[in-house]
Design an enzyme around this catalytic site. Structure first.
Site, PDB file in Angstrom:
ATOM      1  N   GLY A  48      11.525  15.230  10.002  1.00 55.00           N
ATOM      2  CA  GLY A  48      10.762  15.421   8.779  1.00 55.00           C
ATOM      3  C   GLY A  48      10.087  14.213   8.181  1.00 55.00           C
ATOM      4  O   GLY A  48       9.285  14.358   7.247  1.00 55.00           O
TER       5      GLY A  48
ATOM      6  N   CYS B 298     -15.949  32.043  15.003  1.00 56.37           N
ATOM      7  CA  CYS B 298     -16.564  32.937  14.026  1.00 56.37           C
ATOM      8  C   CYS B 298     -15.656  33.233  12.843  1.00 56.37           C
ATOM      9  O   CYS B 298     -15.249  34.381  12.619  1.00 56.37           O
ATOM     10  CB  CYS B 298     -16.949  34.237  14.713  1.00 56.37           C
ATOM     11  SG  CYS B 298     -17.842  33.929  16.229  1.00 56.37           S
TER      12      CYS B 298
ATOM     13  N   TYR C 199       1.862  18.852  16.529  1.00 63.36           N
ATOM     14  CA  TYR C 199       1.411  20.148  16.034  1.00 63.36           C
ATOM     15  C   TYR C 199      -0.098  20.322  16.278  1.00 63.36           C
ATOM     16  O   TYR C 199      -0.801  20.933  15.477  1.00 63.36           O
ATOM     17  CB  TYR C 199       1.784  20.319  14.547  1.00 63.36           C
ATOM     18  CG  TYR C 199       3.255  20.057  14.315  1.00 63.36           C
ATOM     19  CD1 TYR C 199       4.210  20.970  14.770  1.00 63.36           C
ATOM     20  CD2 TYR C 199       3.713  18.875  13.716  1.00 63.36           C
ATOM     21  CE1 TYR C 199       5.562  20.726  14.606  1.00 63.36           C
ATOM     22  CE2 TYR C 199       5.070  18.623  13.554  1.00 63.36           C
ATOM     23  CZ  TYR C 199       5.984  19.559  13.998  1.00 63.36           C
ATOM     24  OH  TYR C 199       7.328  19.318  13.838  1.00 63.36           O
TER      25      TYR C 199
ATOM     26  N   PRO D 231      13.299  13.717  14.923  1.00 57.47           N
ATOM     27  CA  PRO D 231      11.913  13.485  14.517  1.00 57.47           C
ATOM     28  C   PRO D 231      10.934  14.090  15.516  1.00 57.47           C
ATOM     29  O   PRO D 231      11.166  14.039  16.723  1.00 57.47           O
ATOM     30  CB  PRO D 231      11.794  11.956  14.513  1.00 57.47           C
ATOM     31  CG  PRO D 231      12.829  11.496  15.487  1.00 57.47           C
ATOM     32  CD  PRO D 231      13.931  12.518  15.467  1.00 57.47           C
ATOM     33  N   GLY D 232       9.878  14.690  15.005  1.00 54.12           N
ATOM     34  CA  GLY D 232       8.816  15.204  15.871  1.00 54.12           C
ATOM     35  C   GLY D 232       7.526  14.474  15.538  1.00 54.12           C
ATOM     36  O   GLY D 232       7.027  13.640  16.280  1.00 54.12           O
ATOM     37  N   ARG D 233       7.027  14.783  14.337  1.00 51.40           N
ATOM     38  CA  ARG D 233       5.731  14.266  13.902  1.00 51.40           C
ATOM     39  C   ARG D 233       5.633  12.741  13.992  1.00 51.40           C
ATOM     40  O   ARG D 233       4.641  12.201  14.450  1.00 51.40           O
ATOM     41  CB  ARG D 233       5.509  14.696  12.448  1.00 51.40           C
ATOM     42  CG  ARG D 233       4.112  14.498  11.924  1.00 51.40           C
ATOM     43  CD  ARG D 233       4.075  14.852  10.434  1.00 51.40           C
ATOM     44  NE  ARG D 233       4.586  16.169  10.141  1.00 51.40           N
ATOM     45  CZ  ARG D 233       3.844  17.282  10.138  1.00 51.40           C
ATOM     46  NH1 ARG D 233       2.553  17.209  10.389  1.00 51.40           N
ATOM     47  NH2 ARG D 233       4.383  18.451   9.866  1.00 51.40           N
TER      48      ARG D 233
END
Ligand SMILES: *Cc1c(COP(=O)(O)O)cnc(C)c1O
Length: 421
Positions: A239, A346, A375, A276-278
């Site tokens: 996070g 569109c 992401y 942790p990812g982000r």
């Protein structure tokens, strides 16, 4: 800090000009930097130095097997949220004892897959899930190592769609009920309690909410130990946020986070896991796109790109900001003017930025969306039958396609026309 910098007026990924990759692979494409991924993993690993710990990359942020192998070879574990992610982790050579399984809706099939394939722990999110896991494990003659994900009812102060630790969010069990559920878990033959799990949200830009949550986890650890449970592992979730705009105030860095973990939980003599990812992959990736048209509207100018919301969903989904920079460095003092940056899909939602000040750009010019490594590609789709955007990994002066753009034939072949039509 990342390794996407201008050199001699051209934006590079490490030692490779991004325009060279565009010429080879076509646009749009994602490009990741090995040095940046490595650096970010080490920042977390070093931040927890001295504590028994494992950094488990939250692979929902970026799940390409090449990236997982890179991180796995550095010693990372992974946090998975589906059977597909589990399979990717194993394909990348990550051993089961470095895989943790999160998510509110694990199926029996996923439980079986992880139990038989090897798992460090399941982060259980509800009582019904606990009972099903017990049943599945018992059926296999195994015991499932678990933590219970508790919901500390803390507002992470982040975007509503990525806040997970308030009582109105679907995640975890209320911390007030935790002792009862641990007592129940201890009585189940297929369950082995190993610790506690918490994850309060994503893109947090201050340590306060983490510290409040971890304080509650420290109290709960003592209480559960008092009840006779073995609590030897704390999974603290992920996070920590990243600066998406260059002029934003930078969020706390892993070293500050690590010091806070030590301060709040260091005395408990637990093994610490973080997810942790982000922060590991976000600034390690860019999305490169080509300008198709510059369209003068009545009162605004539209920059129409060949990338769209199906390639990078965050702006449409969360109203997220990504810095957009030209691959050719603007001349010093170049006049910037506001443009709306849009894709070809569109839907009006296919807008990356409104009234964004950009230097002059013409059809054929290349731009990069910064901070697109988390992401980004994982949320891409083939909406509008646009082929899934390819991915490229760079190390020093080498670059390799790590996921190719599918051909139209490959896309169409997945559809099956029944014989009765
Ligand atoms: C999404 C998620 C993470 C990673 O969050 P980041 O903000 O990318 O660090 C970690 N753990 C769980 C359980 C998650 O759902």
């Amino acid at each position: 800090m990342d390794h996407f910098l201008y050199r001699d007026g051209h934006l590079h990924a490490e030692d490779v000009p991004l325009a060279d990759i565009a010429a080879e692979v076509g646009t749009p494409f994602y490009c990741y930097s090995t040095a940046t991924l490595t650096r970010h993993f080490h920042l977390f690993d070093e931040a927890l130095d001295g504590l028994d710990h494992l950094v488990c990359f939250a692979m929902k942020a970026l799940s390409n097997v090449a990236v997982l192998k890179l991180l796995g070879d550095l010693g990372a574990g992974v946090d998975v949220v589906s059977g597909g992610e589990y399979a990717r982790a194993r394909a990348a050579g990550i051993p089961g004892d470095r895989i943790v399984f999160s998510g509110v809706g694990k199926t029996r099939e996923e439980m079986t897959q992880a139990l038989t394939g090897g798992i460090r722990q399941f982060n259980v999110e509800s009582e019904p899930e606990l009972l099903v896991l017990d049943e599945v494990a018992t059926g296999l003659g195994l015991r499932a190592p678990i933590t219970l994900r508790v919901n500390p009812d803390i507002d992470a102060g982040t975007h509503d769609k990525i806040s997970t630790g308030r009582k109105e969010d679907k995640f975890g069990v209320p911390i007030s009920r935790a002792r009862d559920i641990y007592a129940q878990a201890a009585s189940l033959p297929g369950i082995e309690v190993v610790g506690i799990d918490v994850h309060i949200g994503s893109q947090l830009t201050s340590l306060g909410p983490f510290e409040a949550a971890y304080g509650k986890i420290a109290e709960l650890t003592e209480a559960l130990r008092g009840d006779g449970h073995t609590i030897r592992r704390l999974d603290l979730g992920g996070g920590l946020g990243i600066p998406y705009a260059r002029d934003n105030q930078a969020p706390p860095v892993p070293a500050e986070y690590g010091a806070m973990v030590r301060r709040t939980l260091g005395h408990l003599d637990c093994e610490i896991e973080i997810e942790p990812g982000r922060l590991i992959s976000g600034n390690a990736g860019v999305l490169v796109s080509r300008v198709l048209y510059v369209k003068e509207g009545e009162d605004r100018t539209f920059l129409i790109l060949d990338a769209a919301m199906n390639d990078l969903a965050r702006p449409a989904m969360y109203g997220a900001h990504h810095d957009i920079v030209p691959l050719v460095e603007p001349a010093p003092g170049a006049l910037h003017a506001p443009v709306d940056v849009v894709g070809p899909v569109c839907e009006s939602g296919d807008t990356f930025a409104r009234a964004r000040d950009l230097p002059p750009l013409a059809p054929g010019d290349l731009v990069a969306f910064r901070s697109a490594g988390a992401y980004g590609a994982v949320m891409a789709s083939e909406y509008n039958s646009r082929p899934l955007v390819p991915e490229v990994l760079v190390r020093d002066d080498q670059s390799s396609v790590i996921r190719a753009r599918p051909t139209f034939d490959e896309m169409i072949k997945r559809d099956i026309v029944p014989s009765w039509l």
